[in-house]
Write a protein that holds these residues in place. Structure first.
Motif, PDB file in Angstrom:
ATOM      1  N   ALA A   7       0.859  -1.183   0.000  1.00 43.16           N
ATOM      2  CA  ALA A   7       0.000   0.000   0.000  1.00 43.16           C
ATOM      3  C   ALA A   7       0.894   1.232   0.000  1.00 43.16           C
ATOM      4  N   ARG A   8       0.537   2.206  -0.850  1.00 38.88           N
ATOM      5  CA  ARG A   8       1.335   3.421  -0.943  1.00 38.88           C
ATOM      6  C   ARG A   8       0.438   4.612  -1.242  1.00 38.88           C
ATOM      7  N   VAL A   9       0.735   5.720  -0.595  1.00 38.98           N
ATOM      8  CA  VAL A   9       0.147   7.003  -0.956  1.00 38.98           C
ATOM      9  C   VAL A   9       1.299   7.958  -1.230  1.00 38.98           C
ATOM     10  N   SER A  10       1.003   9.031  -1.961  1.00 38.96           N
ATOM     11  CA  SER A  10       2.062   9.928  -2.413  1.00 38.96           C
ATOM     12  C   SER A  10       2.531  10.932  -1.382  1.00 38.96           C
ATOM     13  N   THR A  11       1.649  11.354  -0.503  1.00 38.68           N
ATOM     14  CA  THR A  11       2.048  12.391   0.448  1.00 38.68           C
ATOM     15  C   THR A  11       1.651  12.002   1.858  1.00 38.68           C
ATOM     16  N   THR A  12       2.300  12.626   2.813  1.00 47.20           N
ATOM     17  CA  THR A  12       2.012  12.319   4.209  1.00 47.20           C
ATOM     18  C   THR A  12       0.609  12.756   4.595  1.00 47.20           C
ATOM     19  N   LYS A  33       4.510   6.078   2.559  1.00 43.65           N
ATOM     20  CA  LYS A  33       3.997   7.361   2.093  1.00 43.65           C
ATOM     21  C   LYS A  33       5.135   8.060   1.360  1.00 43.65           C
ATOM     22  N   VAL A  34       5.176   7.829   0.059  1.00 43.88           N
ATOM     23  CA  VAL A  34       6.231   8.384  -0.778  1.00 43.88           C
ATOM     24  C   VAL A  34       5.704   8.473  -2.205  1.00 43.88           C
ATOM     25  N   SER A  35       6.147   9.457  -2.949  1.00 44.34           N
ATOM     26  CA  SER A  35       5.703   9.631  -4.323  1.00 44.34           C
ATOM     27  C   SER A  35       6.022   8.398  -5.156  1.00 44.34           C
ATOM     28  N   GLY A  36       5.098   8.034  -6.032  1.00 39.37           N
ATOM     29  CA  GLY A  36       5.329   6.908  -6.933  1.00 39.37           C
ATOM     30  C   GLY A  36       6.464   7.173  -7.893  1.00 39.37           C
ATOM     31  N   SER A  38       9.211   8.553  -7.080  1.00 38.03           N
ATOM     32  CA  SER A  38      10.473   8.455  -6.350  1.00 38.03           C
ATOM     33  C   SER A  38      11.160   7.129  -6.644  1.00 38.03           C
ATOM     34  N   LYS A  39      12.445   7.215  -6.880  1.00 42.28           N
ATOM     35  CA  LYS A  39      13.217   5.985  -7.083  1.00 42.28           C
ATOM     36  C   LYS A  39      13.542   5.321  -5.754  1.00 42.28           C
ATOM     37  N   SER A  40      13.422   6.068  -4.687  1.00 42.21           N
ATOM     38  CA  SER A  40      13.705   5.536  -3.359  1.00 42.21           C
ATOM     39  C   SER A  40      12.401   5.196  -2.656  1.00 42.21           C
ATOM     40  N   ARG A  41      12.058   3.919  -2.674  1.00 40.81           N
ATOM     41  CA  ARG A  41      10.873   3.451  -1.968  1.00 40.81           C
ATOM     42  C   ARG A  41      11.311   2.267  -1.098  1.00 40.81           C
ATOM     43  N   PRO A  42      11.731   2.565   0.129  1.00 35.02           N
ATOM     44  CA  PRO A  42      12.303   1.532   1.001  1.00 35.02           C
ATOM     45  C   PRO A  42      11.375   0.349   1.260  1.00 35.02           C
ATOM     46  N   LYS A  61      -4.364  -0.993  -6.633  1.00 35.49           N
ATOM     47  CA  LYS A  61      -4.350  -0.375  -7.958  1.00 35.49           C
ATOM     48  C   LYS A  61      -2.942  -0.445  -8.521  1.00 35.49           C
ATOM     49  N   LEU A  62      -2.851  -0.505  -9.821  1.00 41.51           N
ATOM     50  CA  LEU A  62      -1.564  -0.588 -10.503  1.00 41.51           C
ATOM     51  C   LEU A  62      -0.682   0.618 -10.192  1.00 41.51           C
ATOM     52  N   CYS A  63      -1.285   1.804 -10.107  1.00 46.39           N
ATOM     53  CA  CYS A  63      -0.506   3.030  -9.879  1.00 46.39           C
ATOM     54  C   CYS A  63       0.137   3.058  -8.499  1.00 46.39           C
ATOM     55  N   ARG A  64      -0.300   2.223  -7.585  1.00 47.54           N
ATOM     56  CA  ARG A  64       0.320   2.158  -6.259  1.00 47.54           C
ATOM     57  C   ARG A  64       1.670   1.453  -6.319  1.00 47.54           C
ATOM     58  N   LEU A  65       1.883   0.615  -7.334  1.00 50.29           N
ATOM     59  CA  LEU A  65       3.084  -0.210  -7.413  1.00 50.29           C
ATOM     60  C   LEU A  65       4.199   0.417  -8.240  1.00 50.29           C
ATOM     61  N   ALA A  66       3.889   0.821  -9.472  1.00 50.06           N
ATOM     62  CA  ALA A  66       4.943   1.236 -10.402  1.00 50.06           C
ATOM     63  C   ALA A  66       4.770   2.685 -10.828  1.00 50.06           C
ATOM     64  N   ARG A  67       5.888   3.351 -11.112  1.00 54.65           N
ATOM     65  CA  ARG A  67       5.835   4.762 -11.485  1.00 54.65           C
ATOM     66  C   ARG A  67       5.644   4.962 -12.981  1.00 54.65           C
TER      67      ARG A  67
END
Length: 184
Positions: A7-12, A33-36, A38-42, A61-67
């Motif tokens: 699970a990922r969202v772009s902003t805090t 919580k990091v921009s899609g 971003s190359k740095s997604r720990p 959703k697909l957009c949560r995984l890949a930029r």
């Protein structure tokens, strides 16, 4: 076999709750919580390192995984090498199946196309606003803190610590330190 959610969202300021609810059946959920872009997604990196043959990765959703499409295909290729499948809930796609793989590739290409159209429209709108004198852009807050960033870095603070102390992104810290290094 383990089922991992991501699970990922772009902003805090955004909330993971809807994704976490949809992923509640997963054995473990990686969340960040990091921009899609971003190359740095720990947490994505941690997820990728945790995988074993037979595991399943689930995203809402697909957009949560890949930029972008290339990044998506790199991730799917890695999943293939690890014998891991991907499920995308809102699309009903499961890469265990040939149809699922085909659909994933097509959807990734369409998503990249839509994103490029959006960026073109945005750039056109900004250019028009600038021409009318209505757009000045966002104030560069991190740049104003470049001396503080350099000082904290020289004191041995980590990039993450600097970002937290100055309330800026870690990416901004790296960018400013790199720019300072290039100028010397």
């Amino acid at each position: 076999m383990a089922v991992y959610g991501y699970a990922r969202v772009s902003t805090t300021g955004q909330n993971l709750d809807v994704q976490l609810k949809a992923l509640s059946d997963c054995d473990h959920i990686f969340r960040e919580k990091v921009s899609g872009a971003s190359k740095s997604r720990p947490e994505l990196d941690n997820l990728l390192e945790s995988l074993h043959p037979g595991d399943v990765v689930v995203v809402t959703k697909l957009c949560r995984l890949a930029r972008n499409t290339r990044h998506l295909l790199e991730i799917v290729e890695y999943f293939d090498e690890q014998e891991v499948s991907l499920k995308i809930l809102n699309l009903g796609i499961d890469t265990k199946t040939s149809t699922g793989r085909l659909m994933l590739t097509l959807i990734g290409a369409v998503a990249a196309f839509e994103r490029s159209l959006l960026l073109e429209r945005q750039a056109e709108g900004i250019a028009l606003a600038k021409a009318k004198g209505r757009y000045t852009g966002r104030k560069a807050t991190a740049q104003e803190k470049s001396e503080e960033i350099a000082s904290l870095d020289a004191e041995g603070h980590s990039k993450q610590e600097i970002a937290e102390m100055l309330n800026i992104s870690r990416t901004s810290v790296y960018r400013i330190l790199r720019a300072n290094k290039d100028c010397k």
